[in-house]
Design a protein around this motif. Structure first.
Motif, PDB file in Angstrom:
ATOM      1  N   GLU A   1      22.199 -18.864  65.331  1.00 26.94           N
ATOM      2  CA  GLU A   1      21.132 -19.870  65.350  1.00 26.94           C
ATOM      3  C   GLU A   1      21.242 -20.795  64.141  1.00 26.94           C
ATOM      4  N   LYS A   2      21.577 -20.214  62.996  1.00 32.61           N
ATOM      5  CA  LYS A   2      21.763 -21.015  61.779  1.00 32.61           C
ATOM      6  C   LYS A   2      22.963 -21.945  61.952  1.00 32.61           C
ATOM      7  N   LEU A   3      24.057 -21.417  62.500  1.00 33.20           N
ATOM      8  CA  LEU A   3      25.248 -22.230  62.743  1.00 33.20           C
ATOM      9  C   LEU A   3      24.954 -23.362  63.718  1.00 33.20           C
ATOM     10  N   LEU A   4      24.166 -23.075  64.762  1.00 30.00           N
ATOM     11  CA  LEU A   4      23.798 -24.109  65.729  1.00 30.00           C
ATOM     12  C   LEU A   4      23.004 -25.222  65.046  1.00 30.00           C
ATOM     13  N   ALA A   5      22.038 -24.862  64.217  1.00 31.99           N
ATOM     14  CA  ALA A   5      21.238 -25.870  63.511  1.00 31.99           C
ATOM     15  C   ALA A   5      22.132 -26.729  62.615  1.00 31.99           C
TER      16      ALA A   5
ATOM     17  N   THR B   1      25.362 -27.269  62.996  1.00 27.14           N
ATOM     18  CA  THR B   1      26.247 -28.052  63.855  1.00 27.14           C
ATOM     19  C   THR B   1      25.509 -29.260  64.436  1.00 27.14           C
ATOM     20  N   LEU B   2      24.277 -29.041  64.899  1.00 30.05           N
ATOM     21  CA  LEU B   2      23.496 -30.151  65.449  1.00 30.05           C
ATOM     22  C   LEU B   2      23.216 -31.206  64.383  1.00 30.05           C
ATOM     23  N   ALA B   3      22.927 -30.764  63.156  1.00 28.68           N
ATOM     24  CA  ALA B   3      22.699 -31.715  62.055  1.00 28.68           C
ATOM     25  C   ALA B   3      23.966 -32.523  61.786  1.00 28.68           C
TER      26      ALA B   3
ATOM     27  N   HIS C   1      26.241 -33.266  64.021  1.00 28.55           N
ATOM     28  CA  HIS C   1      26.372 -34.233  65.125  1.00 28.55           C
ATOM     29  C   HIS C   1      25.472 -35.447  64.876  1.00 28.55           C
ATOM     30  N   MET C   2      24.266 -35.219  64.388  1.00 29.12           N
ATOM     31  CA  MET C   2      23.358 -36.332  64.091  1.00 29.12           C
ATOM     32  C   MET C   2      23.959 -37.228  63.006  1.00 29.12           C
ATOM     33  N   ALA C   3      24.546 -36.618  61.981  1.00 26.50           N
ATOM     34  CA  ALA C   3      25.171 -37.389  60.908  1.00 26.50           C
ATOM     35  C   ALA C   3      26.366 -38.190  61.442  1.00 26.50           C
ATOM     36  N   LEU C   4      27.124 -37.603  62.354  1.00 28.13           N
ATOM     37  CA  LEU C   4      28.246 -38.317  62.956  1.00 28.13           C
ATOM     38  C   LEU C   4      27.750 -39.534  63.740  1.00 28.13           C
ATOM     39  N   GLY C   5      26.679 -39.367  64.505  1.00 30.77           N
ATOM     40  CA  GLY C   5      26.095 -40.488  65.239  1.00 30.77           C
ATOM     41  C   GLY C   5      25.664 -41.605  64.299  1.00 30.77           C
TER      42      GLY C   5
ATOM     43  N   ARG D   1      36.108 -35.853  63.387  1.00 27.53           N
ATOM     44  CA  ARG D   1      34.850 -35.682  62.645  1.00 27.53           C
ATOM     45  C   ARG D   1      33.794 -34.912  63.440  1.00 27.53           C
ATOM     46  N   ILE D   2      34.063 -34.593  64.697  1.00 28.51           N
ATOM     47  CA  ILE D   2      33.082 -33.878  65.523  1.00 28.51           C
ATOM     48  C   ILE D   2      33.031 -32.421  65.084  1.00 28.51           C
ATOM     49  N   PRO D   3      31.839 -31.922  64.775  1.00 27.27           N
ATOM     50  CA  PRO D   3      31.724 -30.544  64.310  1.00 27.27           C
ATOM     51  C   PRO D   3      31.826 -29.542  65.463  1.00 27.27           C
TER      52      PRO D   3
END
Length: 121
Positions: A21-25, A27-29, A31-35, A100-102
């Motif tokens: 769950e920590k890794l998912l959070a 990773t999602l962060a 992805h947001m930074a990449l966007g 750059r995609i996590p």
């Protein structure tokens, strides 16, 4: 400019449990930074996260016959987890963004989009 689809194939099991769950959070962060980086660089893009492979339905064709199966039935241990479609000048630029995609564990497929208005190659 050319559109490329960046398909994220990952091992969903890395997101299990409290550490997952920590890794998912994280990773999602990322992805947001990449966007945000793509927006800042003027790269036109879209993308979505997909629900887990357990929610998928697959249609498999064999010479005109088809069967419907519950689940994602690719020939691997990785599932399609999401995608980006980016509009960039060439494959080298698409690869630069793709790197750059996590992805904690998995692979990324980069494929040019074939516009419906374009004749067969």
């Amino acid at each position: 400019m050319m559109q490329y689809m960046l398909m994220i194939h990952e091992d969903e099991s890395v997101y299990a449990g409290p550490e997952g769950e920590k890794l998912l959070a994280e990773t999602l962060a990322a992805h947001m930074a990449l966007g945000e980086a793509m927006v800042a660089a003027g790269v036109s893009f879209s993308g979505e996260r997909l629900k887990p492979a357990s929610t998928a339905t697959t249609i498999r064709w064999n010479m005109g016959e088809h069967q419907i199966h519950d689940g994602a039935f690719s020939e691997s241990h990785e599932e399609l987890g999401g995608f980006y479609i980016i509009d960039v000048a060439n494959l080298d630029e698409a690869l630069a963004w793709a790197r750059r995609i996590p992805i904690p564990k998995g692979a990324l497929e980069i494929r040019p989009v074939w516009p419906m208005s374009e004749p067969e190659a």
